[in-house]
Scaffold this motif. Structure first.
Motif, PDB file in Angstrom:
ATOM      1  N   VAL A  78       0.970  -1.102   0.012  1.00 45.10           N
ATOM      2  CA  VAL A  78       0.023  -0.021  -0.074  1.00 45.10           C
ATOM      3  C   VAL A  78       0.947   1.387  -0.124  1.00 45.10           C
ATOM      4  CG1 VAL A  78      -1.878   1.266   1.143  1.00 45.10           C
ATOM      5  CG2 VAL A  78      -1.787  -1.391   1.080  1.00 45.10           C
ATOM      6  N   ARG A  79       1.857   1.189   0.615  1.00 47.93           N
ATOM      7  CA  ARG A  79       2.875   2.515   0.855  1.00 47.93           C
ATOM      8  C   ARG A  79       3.441   2.493  -0.668  1.00 47.93           C
ATOM      9  NH1 ARG A  79       8.139   0.572   3.075  1.00 47.93           N
ATOM     10  NH2 ARG A  79       7.870  -0.453   1.025  1.00 47.93           N
ATOM     11  N   ASP A  80       4.035   1.639  -1.197  1.00 47.65           N
ATOM     12  CA  ASP A  80       4.242   1.730  -2.576  1.00 47.65           C
ATOM     13  C   ASP A  80       3.504   2.369  -3.617  1.00 47.65           C
ATOM     14  OD1 ASP A  80       6.580   0.559  -1.555  1.00 47.65           O
ATOM     15  OD2 ASP A  80       6.524  -1.370  -2.546  1.00 47.65           O
ATOM     16  N   ALA A  81       2.080   1.990  -3.376  1.00 48.81           N
ATOM     17  CA  ALA A  81       1.179   2.484  -4.059  1.00 48.81           C
ATOM     18  C   ALA A  81       0.732   4.030  -3.930  1.00 48.81           C
ATOM     19  CB  ALA A  81      -0.180   2.029  -4.170  1.00 48.81           C
ATOM     20  N   VAL A  82       1.019   4.302  -2.775  1.00 49.39           N
ATOM     21  CA  VAL A  82       0.723   5.838  -2.366  1.00 49.39           C
ATOM     22  C   VAL A  82       1.969   6.524  -3.013  1.00 49.39           C
ATOM     23  CG1 VAL A  82       1.048   7.421  -0.450  1.00 49.39           C
ATOM     24  CG2 VAL A  82      -0.446   5.223  -0.079  1.00 49.39           C
ATOM     25  N   LEU A  83       3.146   6.059  -2.832  1.00 47.07           N
ATOM     26  CA  LEU A  83       4.363   7.037  -3.276  1.00 47.07           C
ATOM     27  C   LEU A  83       4.133   7.145  -4.961  1.00 47.07           C
ATOM     28  CD1 LEU A  83       7.431   4.837  -1.495  1.00 47.07           C
ATOM     29  CD2 LEU A  83       6.218   7.117  -0.923  1.00 47.07           C
ATOM     30  N   LYS A  84       3.693   6.006  -5.800  1.00 44.08           N
ATOM     31  CA  LYS A  84       3.461   6.422  -7.063  1.00 44.08           C
ATOM     32  C   LYS A  84       2.373   7.189  -7.332  1.00 44.08           C
ATOM     33  CE  LYS A  84       4.756   1.887  -8.951  1.00 44.08           C
ATOM     34  NZ  LYS A  84       4.028   0.610  -8.427  1.00 44.08           N
ATOM     35  N   LEU A  85       1.420   7.549  -6.603  1.00 38.26           N
ATOM     36  CA  LEU A  85       0.296   8.456  -6.838  1.00 38.26           C
ATOM     37  C   LEU A  85       0.643   9.693  -6.085  1.00 38.26           C
ATOM     38  CD1 LEU A  85      -2.954   6.485  -6.131  1.00 38.26           C
ATOM     39  CD2 LEU A  85      -2.280   7.413  -8.099  1.00 38.26           C
ATOM     40  N   HIS A  86       1.347   9.874  -5.039  1.00 40.24           N
ATOM     41  CA  HIS A  86       1.646  10.997  -4.242  1.00 40.24           C
ATOM     42  C   HIS A  86       2.985  11.086  -3.777  1.00 40.24           C
ATOM     43  CE1 HIS A  86       1.184  14.355  -1.624  1.00 40.24           C
ATOM     44  NE2 HIS A  86       0.206  13.914  -0.924  1.00 40.24           N
ATOM     45  N   PRO A  87       4.195  11.295  -4.772  1.00 33.51           N
ATOM     46  CA  PRO A  87       5.328  11.393  -4.449  1.00 33.51           C
ATOM     47  C   PRO A  87       5.853  12.118  -3.197  1.00 33.51           C
ATOM     48  CG  PRO A  87       5.150  11.827  -6.743  1.00 33.51           C
ATOM     49  CD  PRO A  87       3.717  12.003  -6.138  1.00 33.51           C
ATOM     50  N   LEU A  88       6.986  11.796  -2.662  1.00 34.39           N
ATOM     51  CA  LEU A  88       7.589  12.094  -1.270  1.00 34.39           C
ATOM     52  C   LEU A  88       7.799  13.640  -1.369  1.00 34.39           C
ATOM     53  CD1 LEU A  88       9.856   9.267  -0.152  1.00 34.39           C
ATOM     54  CD2 LEU A  88       7.604   9.824   0.700  1.00 34.39           C
ATOM     55  N   LYS A  89       7.528  14.130  -0.259  1.00 32.99           N
ATOM     56  CA  LYS A  89       7.526  15.577  -0.014  1.00 32.99           C
ATOM     57  C   LYS A  89       9.131  15.555   0.905  1.00 32.99           C
ATOM     58  CE  LYS A  89       4.424  16.913   2.660  1.00 32.99           C
ATOM     59  NZ  LYS A  89       3.486  17.532   3.467  1.00 32.99           N
ATOM     60  N   GLU A  90       9.816  16.643   0.455  1.00 36.06           N
ATOM     61  CA  GLU A  90      11.128  16.655   1.187  1.00 36.06           C
ATOM     62  C   GLU A  90      10.810  17.173   2.655  1.00 36.06           C
ATOM     63  OE1 GLU A  90      14.095  15.281   0.585  1.00 36.06           O
ATOM     64  OE2 GLU A  90      13.083  14.376  -1.009  1.00 36.06           O
ATOM     65  N   LYS A  91      11.602  16.807   3.588  1.00 36.37           N
ATOM     66  CA  LYS A  91      11.105  17.645   5.008  1.00 36.37           C
ATOM     67  C   LYS A  91      12.596  18.270   5.458  1.00 36.37           C
ATOM     68  CE  LYS A  91       7.070  16.396   6.892  1.00 36.37           C
ATOM     69  NZ  LYS A  91       6.210  15.544   8.151  1.00 36.37           N
TER      70      LYS A  91
END
Length: 164
Positions: A151-164
């Motif tokens: 599920v995390r991998d699917a999220v990363l494809k749809l909503h790329p990581l933000k830099e913090k």
């Protein structure tokens, strides 16, 4: 078709304009209705998914369970919704949210995502998926075969990581 018309990919029509604007990256639409308890993804998996995502994303857990308008406002406050096949899934699609849907006992075939989401189906040793039944006859519910990392991998494809 039930009304004598052919569906041509038209979007949902929702007669409500939510009051809340986006304030969270991800919403966990974790609860399922009483009629289909087998659609639920295990709570421990939701907690593990939160651990995998919370360093980079703001996460909110399902709200408004007792009030449809509060529920729609909560969904609208999220950029992306993670959900099983549920009312919340349909509302998120109607509100044009990015969406990750976890399917198990119900069919994914009749749900159209308008290019805004992903469907995750369990990889099980069973030949009964989807069974289209609200009760499970197996030792392990098919939803347990969907892992938090997937599920995390699917999220990363749809909503790329933000830099913090």
């Amino acid at each position: 078709s039930m009304i004598g018309k052919k569906w041509r990919g038209e979007e949902y029509i929702l007669g409500y304009k939510p009051k809340r604007t986006v304030s969270y990256d991800i919403g966990f639409n974790w609860a399922v209705g009483e009629k289909w308890p087998t659609k639920a993804w295990p709570k421990k998996y939701w907690k593990k998914l939160e651990d995998l995502l919370r360093k980079r994303y703001s996460i909110t857990w399902q709200r408004g369970l007792g009030n449809l308008y509060e529920y729609m406002d909560w969904i609208n406050s999220c950029r992306l919704i993670i959900t099983s096949d549920s009312l919340g899934m349909h509302l998120a699609i109607a509100l044009k949210k990015k969406i990750v849907i976890l399917f198990g006992p119900s069919s994914s075939q009749e749900v159209y995502l308008y290019g805004r989401g992903t469907k995750i189906l369990p990889k099980t040793p069973y030949n009964c998926v989807p069974c289209l039944k609200p009760e499970c006859s197996q030792k392990k519910n098919c939803m347990e075969f969907i892992k938090p990392g997937e599920v995390r991998d699917a999220v990363l494809k749809l909503h790329p990581l933000k830099e913090k």
